[in-house]
Every structure is written in structure tokens, then in C-alpha cells.
Design a protein around this motif. Structure first.
Motif, short mmCIF file in Angstrom:
data_model
loop_
_atom_site.label_atom_id
_atom_site.label_comp_id
_atom_site.label_asym_id
_atom_site.label_seq_id
_atom_site.Cartn_x
_atom_site.Cartn_y
_atom_site.Cartn_z
N ILE A 1 0.86 -1.18 0.00
CA ILE A 1 0.00 0.00 0.00
C ILE A 1 0.90 1.23 0.00
CG2 ILE A 1 -1.81 1.29 1.18
CD1 ILE A 1 -2.68 -1.36 2.50
N GLY A 2 0.97 1.90 -1.15
CA GLY A 2 1.71 3.15 -1.26
C GLY A 2 0.72 4.29 -1.08
N VAL B 1 7.22 4.27 -5.21
CA VAL B 1 7.88 3.05 -4.75
C VAL B 1 6.96 1.84 -4.95
CG1 VAL B 1 8.77 1.83 -2.72
CG2 VAL B 1 9.42 4.21 -3.13
N ALA B 2 5.68 1.98 -4.64
CA ALA B 2 4.75 0.86 -4.80
C ALA B 2 4.68 0.41 -6.25
CB ALA B 2 3.36 1.27 -4.29
N PHE C 1 3.49 -1.11 3.98
CA PHE C 1 3.01 0.26 3.83
C PHE C 1 4.19 1.11 3.36
CE2 PHE C 1 0.29 -1.60 7.09
CZ PHE C 1 -0.97 -1.17 6.73
N VAL C 2 3.96 2.00 2.39
CA VAL C 2 5.04 2.84 1.86
C VAL C 2 4.56 4.29 1.88
CG1 VAL C 2 6.69 3.20 0.00
CG2 VAL C 2 5.61 0.95 0.27
N ALA D 1 16.49 9.40 -5.94
CA ALA D 1 17.66 8.51 -5.87
C ALA D 1 17.48 7.41 -4.83
CB ALA D 1 18.91 9.32 -5.57
N ALA D 2 16.60 7.61 -3.85
CA ALA D 2 16.37 6.62 -2.80
C ALA D 2 15.34 5.57 -3.18
CB ALA D 2 15.94 7.32 -1.51
N VAL D 3 14.58 5.80 -4.24
CA VAL D 3 13.52 4.86 -4.65
C VAL D 3 14.06 3.45 -4.88
CG1 VAL D 3 11.83 4.33 -6.46
CG2 VAL D 3 11.92 6.63 -5.46
#
Length: 148
Positions: A5-6, A21-22, A58-59, A133-135
């Protein structure tokens, strides 16, 4: 099956990282390994699909910390009853949804929270460079969870 769940607002800059991200995790995982939902906010209606999942991730974006930092932590069952917020509230939390799933549907699956600290929550459809960049790191953490 894993449920991802994003959540957040994809029109508010880094607040949309949960959606990004999701969707990237959906593309990285084998077909059928996960169900992915992207929502603006967490609502009680999510308790039912949560109760059917083998694991829930969860995101979301985090507002505090060093921008671009990825955090991943388990959401433990405290045994407390869910605190239900007034209808229309924006305060439904992952913990409350998990508790509702257990209380209403008899099952509270293992759950993990993945966050990326945001830098800007201004009106924009783009993530800031640090968050973008963190994805891949956040996606890699979710892929690793799917292998457990």
C-alpha cells in the motif's frame, strides 16, 4: 500474497514517493507476487484486504530526518484495540488498520513500514533528486521482504 500500500499525495512533490515506490515494486516483483494499491490516505476500508494478505508493506514519505533516507521497520502487534478516528479524519494509521483487520476479520498479517524522508512537499508532480535517488533502495527492501 504480499499487499503493498503506497500512500500520499502525488501532486505534492515528495509526498508522492509512496505511490512511486509501490509502482516500482510491482514492476520489480514477479507477476502475481503482490497486489499493489496506491491511495491518497489510509481508510478503514483497507482493513479487509489487509486481513487477506500474507504480508503487508506500507510505503509513505516521512517528514522528519535527512532527506532521501530510507527506513524499514516492522509494525508489531501491541494487542491494543484500534483507535477509530472520526469519519473524514486523515488520521487512520497503519497500526490502526492492522488492529481493525484483526478485530473485524480475525487476521492481522505481519506488516512492515517503508519510508523515505522527503525534502519538499510543495505542489509538484516530481520527486526531489535526493528522494528519487532513494527509490531503488526502498524497492530493493520490498523485494527482499517478498523473498521471506
Amino acid at each position: 500474497m504480499m499487499l503493498i500500500i503506497g500512500y500520499g499525495n502525488p501532486l505534492r512533490g515528495d509526498d508522492g514517493v509512496g505511490w512511486r515506490v509501490a509502482e516500482a515494486a510491482r514492476a520489480a516483483l514477479p507477476e502475481g507476487a503482490a497486489t499493489v494499491l496506491t491511495v491518497h490516505q489510509l481508510t478503514p476500508e483497507l482493513a479487509e484486504p489487509i486481513s487477506r494478505a500474507g504480508r503487508v508493506v506500507f510505503v509513505d514519505a516521512a517528514a522528519e530526518g535527512e532527506p532521501g533516507t530510507v527506513n524499514c521497520f516492522g509494525l508489531e502487534d501491541t494487542g491494543q484495540r484500534p483507535v477509530l478516528q472520526p469519519i473524514g479524519s486523515h488520521l487512520t494509521t497503519p497500526d490502526a488498520l492492522l488492529a481493525m483487520a484483526g478485530e473485524l476479520f480475525g487476521r492481522r498479517p505481519p506488516a512492515t513500514m517503508v519510508t523515505i524522508v522527503g525534502e519538499s512537499f510543495e505542489v509538484s508532480e516530481a520527486l526531489t533528486p535526493l528522494v528519487e535517488a532513494a527509490v531503488p533502495e526502498a524497492v530493493a527492501r520490498i523485494v527482499a521482504l517478498a523473498a521471506v
